[in-house]
Structure formats: structure tokens, C-alpha cells
Design an enzyme around this catalytic site. Sequence first.
Site, PDB file in Angstrom:
ATOM      1  N   PRO A 216      12.464  52.194  31.983  1.00 22.52           N
ATOM      2  CA  PRO A 216      13.231  51.853  33.201  1.00 22.52           C
ATOM      3  C   PRO A 216      14.396  52.827  33.399  1.00 22.52           C
ATOM      4  O   PRO A 216      15.233  52.965  32.532  1.00 22.52           O
ATOM      5  CB  PRO A 216      13.758  50.434  32.922  1.00 22.52           C
ATOM      6  N   GLU A 217      14.366  53.522  34.517  1.00 21.39           N
ATOM      7  CA  GLU A 217      15.457  54.438  34.846  1.00 21.39           C
ATOM      8  C   GLU A 217      16.282  53.795  35.956  1.00 21.39           C
ATOM      9  O   GLU A 217      16.044  52.655  36.348  1.00 21.39           O
ATOM     10  CB  GLU A 217      14.884  55.778  35.269  1.00 21.39           C
TER      11      GLU A 217
ATOM     12  N   LYS B 262      21.938  53.266  34.061  1.00 19.18           N
ATOM     13  CA  LYS B 262      20.863  52.354  33.661  1.00 19.18           C
ATOM     14  C   LYS B 262      21.406  51.056  33.060  1.00 19.18           C
ATOM     15  O   LYS B 262      20.657  50.256  32.515  1.00 19.18           O
ATOM     16  CB  LYS B 262      19.964  53.046  32.634  1.00 19.18           C
TER      17      LYS B 262
ATOM     18  N   ARG C 264      13.599  69.201  26.391  1.00 18.11           N
ATOM     19  CA  ARG C 264      12.913  68.246  27.265  1.00 18.11           C
ATOM     20  C   ARG C 264      11.894  68.959  28.153  1.00 18.11           C
ATOM     21  O   ARG C 264      12.190  70.008  28.722  1.00 18.11           O
ATOM     22  CB  ARG C 264      13.932  67.519  28.161  1.00 18.11           C
TER      23      ARG C 264
END
Length: 271
Positions: free
Chosen positions: A2-3, A59, A261
Site C-alpha cells: 500500500p502506497e 503512507k 532500486r
Amino acid sequence: MPELPEVETYRRFIDQTCLHLPISEVEVQDPKRQLQLDLDDFRKALVGNQFTSTQRLGKQLFLETQNGPVVHLHFGMTGDVAFYKDESETPRFARAVFHFQNGFKFAFIDSRKFGRLGLTQSVDVFRKQKKLGPDALTITAAALASGLGKKSAAIKTLLLDQRIAPGIGNWLADEVLFQAKLHPERPANSLLAPELETLANAIRDVLETAVAAEAIYRDFPAHYLIHAREWDTAPAAATPDAHLHCPHCQHLIEKKYVGGRATYFCSHCQK
Ligand SMILES: [Zn+2]
């Protein structure tokens, strides 16, 4: 995971379901792991109390209560929420359940248990303790510039720093840089004022779009980079006809690791 868009969707859901209902009981399945305080103290603060409003910072989700203390929720890898009445509807991975006097229940769902629940005095106190920057959904060019300062690290890496614009996760950072036509490896201190303005606008636009689509990625506009990503897990975004070409110029989207990333970008559009 969940962002910000998912958490904003949860916040609006809670706003529509859980406010102004007296709480009669609170259960936490694995308090040692998921609750950041003693379960008795958590219950004492909430039983007889009620949620009055919600806030979100990046978040992090906050439920303000009538008697003061603010419940803080972080959704970890797999967090979700549910509101229901019958015990039989209890979600399988309900890790915390807030019972209301009217019989309804609010569940914090989390299959992998990386989520956390806690209490804080206020959102502001929490923000200062965690040194969180201004929320990404409403960030201005000035706030972004002051967060980035004179840092020379890659802009992509800094966008993931929660002290600068909390709520921007990996794919969101790639999307905003694509929309702003900025190369992910540009040193942050090389960005000119108009580029910072474009970037702040892109952050707000992409997040507003994501929230409006209720974080259902396949509903995102066709000119979004997200459709050209490879997804390891099978999210809503994975469409059978997903291709890896730039939606603007049709060049092949490149993949590279920036700050460790996975980063997708179009070297033709993003200079
Ligand atoms: Zn392109």
C-alpha cells in the site's frame, strides 16, 4: 504494497464508515509484534472513545479521537481495511478489530504482519518525531526545493526519502520523473527552478490521478509509464497486452538500478 494512493483510499473509506461511533472493544491478535504499546493501555484509550476525523501523512494514517489520543496505522506490505457487521464476515487476516457499540466492526487486515498500530499525541508530534516532510499529495515547488536543498544525489533516490516528500514509493517516483521528463539520475542540485515546478506539479498530478482511480493501476491513463513496467508480483496493473515501449515516443523503456532500486525510464524523453 500500500502506497500513498491506497492509504488515501483507506482514509476516505474510514471517513465514510467509522466516525462518531462509540467504541466498545478493541482486539489485537499479535500485540507484541504489531502494537507499539501495551494492549491494556491501547484498550483503555479507546473503549468508550470514538473516532472523530482522519488524517494522512505519506503512507501513515491517523484516526483522531474525541478524548485526545490519535491512533496511528501503518500498513506495511499487505495492510488493508474492512468494515462489516456479522462475525462471519471477519476478514481472514484481521489483525486488529475495533468493535463499535452499534454492532459494526472495523478491521485492520494484514496477512504478512509488517503493519503497525500505535497511539500518538497528535499528527504534528508524530511528524516532528519521524522528521517527515510535507505530504506529497499537496507538495509545492518551494517545499520540494527546500527538502532537496543542495543535495547532489540522484533525484530518483531523493524522491524516495520520506523526509522530503513522504508517500512516494518506487513506481511513483519513476512515474513522476517520466511525466516531468527528468532523467532519474539527474543530480538533484542540477534542477532549475522551472524543472522543480514541473516536478512538483507532476507529483501532485500523478498522485491525484492514482487516488481518483482508487489505486487501481489498470485504470491509469494510457500515457502513464506504469503500463510499461515489468511487475514481479501480479498487481492490478499487469495487463496481458502490457508492452515495454514509451507511450510518448515508442522507444524502448530502459531498466536500470538507481540507488539500488529498479528504475524504468525513457532515455529519449527524459534527459
Ligand atoms: Zn519516450
